[in-house]
Design an enzyme around this catalytic site. Structure first.
Site, PDB file in Angstrom:
ATOM      1  N   ARG A  37      25.638  28.032  92.632  1.00 58.34           N
ATOM      2  CA  ARG A  37      24.843  27.236  91.684  1.00 58.34           C
ATOM      3  C   ARG A  37      23.363  27.229  92.067  1.00 58.34           C
ATOM      4  NH1 ARG A  37      29.204  22.433  90.493  1.00 58.34           N
ATOM      5  NH2 ARG A  37      30.051  23.457  88.670  1.00 58.34           N
ATOM      6  N   LYS A 199      46.767  20.333  82.514  1.00 63.00           N
ATOM      7  CA  LYS A 199      47.058  19.370  81.451  1.00 63.00           C
ATOM      8  C   LYS A 199      46.747  19.841  80.041  1.00 63.00           C
ATOM      9  CE  LYS A 199      46.434  15.063  83.941  1.00 63.00           C
ATOM     10  NZ  LYS A 199      45.522  13.945  84.045  1.00 63.00           N
ATOM     11  N   GLY A 351      36.228  26.001  87.086  1.00 64.10           N
ATOM     12  CA  GLY A 351      36.156  26.316  88.510  1.00 64.10           C
ATOM     13  C   GLY A 351      37.270  27.220  88.999  1.00 64.10           C
ATOM     14  N   GLY A 374      33.780  22.123  82.174  1.00 64.65           N
ATOM     15  CA  GLY A 374      33.900  21.101  81.127  1.00 64.65           C
ATOM     16  C   GLY A 374      32.928  21.364  79.992  1.00 64.65           C
TER      17      GLY A 374
HETATM   18  P1  AMP Z   1      42.811  22.305  85.334  1.00 61.41           P
HETATM   19  O1  AMP Z   1      41.840  21.571  86.190  1.00 61.41           O
HETATM   20  O2  AMP Z   1      43.431  21.508  84.251  1.00 61.41           O
HETATM   21  O3  AMP Z   1      42.272  23.644  84.859  1.00 61.41           O
HETATM   22  O4  AMP Z   1      44.053  22.624  86.286  1.00 61.41           O
HETATM   23  C1  AMP Z   1      43.962  23.425  87.415  1.00 61.41           C
HETATM   24  C2  AMP Z   1      45.151  23.185  88.284  1.00 61.41           C
HETATM   25  O5  AMP Z   1      46.346  23.423  87.569  1.00 61.41           O
HETATM   26  C3  AMP Z   1      45.220  24.074  89.507  1.00 61.41           C
HETATM   27  O6  AMP Z   1      44.970  23.315  90.653  1.00 61.41           O
HETATM   28  C4  AMP Z   1      46.618  24.637  89.485  1.00 61.41           C
HETATM   29  O7  AMP Z   1      47.261  24.588  90.741  1.00 61.41           O
HETATM   30  C5  AMP Z   1      47.334  23.738  88.499  1.00 61.41           C
HETATM   31  N1  AMP Z   1      48.480  24.420  87.873  1.00 61.41           N
HETATM   32  C6  AMP Z   1      48.483  25.587  87.231  1.00 61.41           C
HETATM   33  N2  AMP Z   1      49.716  25.918  86.844  1.00 61.41           N
HETATM   34  C7  AMP Z   1      50.534  24.931  87.250  1.00 61.41           C
HETATM   35  C8  AMP Z   1      51.935  24.710  87.156  1.00 61.41           C
HETATM   36  N3  AMP Z   1      52.758  25.587  86.561  1.00 61.41           N
HETATM   37  N4  AMP Z   1      52.417  23.561  87.687  1.00 61.41           N
HETATM   38  C9  AMP Z   1      51.615  22.675  88.297  1.00 61.41           C
HETATM   39  N5  AMP Z   1      50.281  22.838  88.422  1.00 61.41           N
HETATM   40  C10 AMP Z   1      49.744  23.954  87.902  1.00 61.41           C
END
Ligand code: AMP
Length: 395
Positions: A37, A199, A351, A374
């Site tokens: 950054r 999520k 990230g 974001g």
């Molecule tokens: P986000 O910040 O919503 O993009 O989520 C990123 C996180 O999602 C990472 O730390 C991953 O380890 C987690 N992730 C990805 N796939 C899975 C999964 N199948 N089950 C649980 N966590 C997951």
């Protein structure tokens, strides 16, 4: 109104406030572990300095929650920036106040001063008016180069622009906006969006917006299991947001006849989330009831990769699995490599996805790597970002 860029304003002899994104990761010894950054902000900083501006840099770092906490000081950043610029960058004791003003008054043309963490003041995130005025009173020109904070309506990203006549975007901000606009306004088709991460609830808005724009939507990662559950599959102990199942079904229905909405067909399932745990490749129909799915499987990688191959525009946000653990990282890395191989204009944001393209060693083959996870999602969602809209004014 089009954005004005930093090289379109008068800078010579002016006190120029540059909102940068120096929110870098630090280890427990308070050392910077990734200075991307800072490096990406250099073109704007150098330009203003060489044009004879007095460069006043401001950023947030971490979440000090409105309190002055030494571990969130920008001191390590001032040091790294000094090294990168080949000259000394002083760190002001605060970001507002008499002492800071005196320091700025004493600056010579081309000098660089870094203000202390904006978030030591709770008024920053509250976008409080008197704090906005105090920041604005420090300078004559305002430049925003902090795309990563552009979706926040804070004093330094929005409030203070009301009290400064001349405002413009830095080079990094401009590149982000121009690149993301390529995917938002008349993108070349086929347009393939790949969404993953934990999520669904975080990404509902972007999915809704993409249903009218993309040719194909590929969904992997933890968020896929809420959709699979909505379709009636047993997903064992995989991540599911129970309160999003109805909405997920609604999105799947809304996609019918419009776009290809593709979910994983197989998975790397494990007894538990652990690198040592027993694991197996399973199809949607065979997910064991007490196991957890942690990555997309080989058939899904093949299907997703075939879609990526034919794309002309690609947007990717979110890992396909728990890629931080080696046994569950194959899906994410395969997607990173396939995007890199494609001749499409590709954008990677968030990230984790950015870390994946870096770790796969293919970052230089990506059309645009967004510095704001974001912010890039909200942009693609079609939302107006306060930090960008604040720059659209005469002056
Ligand atoms: P986000 O910040 O919503 O993009 O989520 C990123 C996180 O999602 C990472 O730390 C991953 O380890 C987690 N992730 C990805 N796939 C899975 C999964 N199948 N089950 C649980 N966590 C997951």
């Amino acid at each position: 109104m089009a954005l004005r860029r930093v090289d379109q304003v008068e800078l010579q002899g002016k006190r120029v406030f540059i909102r940068v994104d120096f929110n870098v990761p630090l280890n427990e010894k308070n050392e910077i572990t990734d200075d991307t950054r800072i490096v990406l902000s250099l073109p704007t900083i150098r330009f203003v300095s060489e044009a004879g501006g007095k460069v006043v840099l401001a950023s947030h770092l971490g979440r000090p929650k409105g309190k002055r906490e030494p571990k969130f000081s920008l001191a390590p950043v001032a040091e790294r920036l000094s090294g990168l610029l080949g000259g000394s960058v002083s760190l002001a004791p605060d970001c507002v106040g008499e002492e800071v003003r005196r320091q700025i008054d004493g600056m010579k043309e081309g000098e660089v001063l870094l203000l202390e963490n904006l978030r030591f003041h709770p008024e920053e995130e509250k976008n409080e008016e008197s704090f906005s005025r105090a920041l604005a009173s420090l300078c004559e020109v305002y430049i925003n180069d902090a795309f990563g904070a552009a979706h926040r309506a804070h004093a330094s990203t929005m409030g203070m622009t009301r009290y400064i006549q001349t405002v413009a975007a830095g080079f990094l901000m401009m590149k982000e906006v121009e690149s993301l606009e390529r995917a938002l306004v008349n993108p070349q088709k086929p347009y393939v969006a790949i969404l993953g991460g934990a999520k669904v609830s975080d990404k509902i808005g972007v999915i809704q917006n993409l249903l009218d724009k993309v040719t194909t939507l590929l969904v992997g990662g933890g968020m896929a299991y809420t959709f699979l559950k909505a379709k009636g599959f047993g997903v064992g102990k995989s991540l599911v947001e129970g309160d999003q199942i109805g909405l997920s079904l609604h999105l799947l229905e809304g996609a019918k006849g419009k776009i290809k909405f593709i979910l994983p067909s197989d998975h790397v399932a494990a007894e538990r989330m652990d690198v040592q745990a027993r694991r197996e490749i399973v199809s949607n129909e065979n997910i064991p009831g007490d196991w957890v799915c942690l990555d997309i499987g080989p058939e899904t990688i093949r299907v997703f990769s075939d879609e990526i191959k034919t794309a002309r525009t690609i947007f990717w946000n979110g890992p396909m699995g728990v890629f931080e653990m080696e046994p569950f990282s194959q899906g994410t890395f395969a997607i990173a490599r396939n995007i890199a191989r494609s001749s499409a204009f590709s954008i990677v944001g968030g990230g984790d996805s950015v870390a994946a393209v870096n770790q796969a060693g293919v970052a230089d083959k990506i059309g645009h790597i967004s510095t704001g996870g974001g912010a890039s999602l909200e942009f693609i969602e079609g939302k107006k970002l306060p930090g960008i809209e604040a720059l659209r004014k005469e002056g």
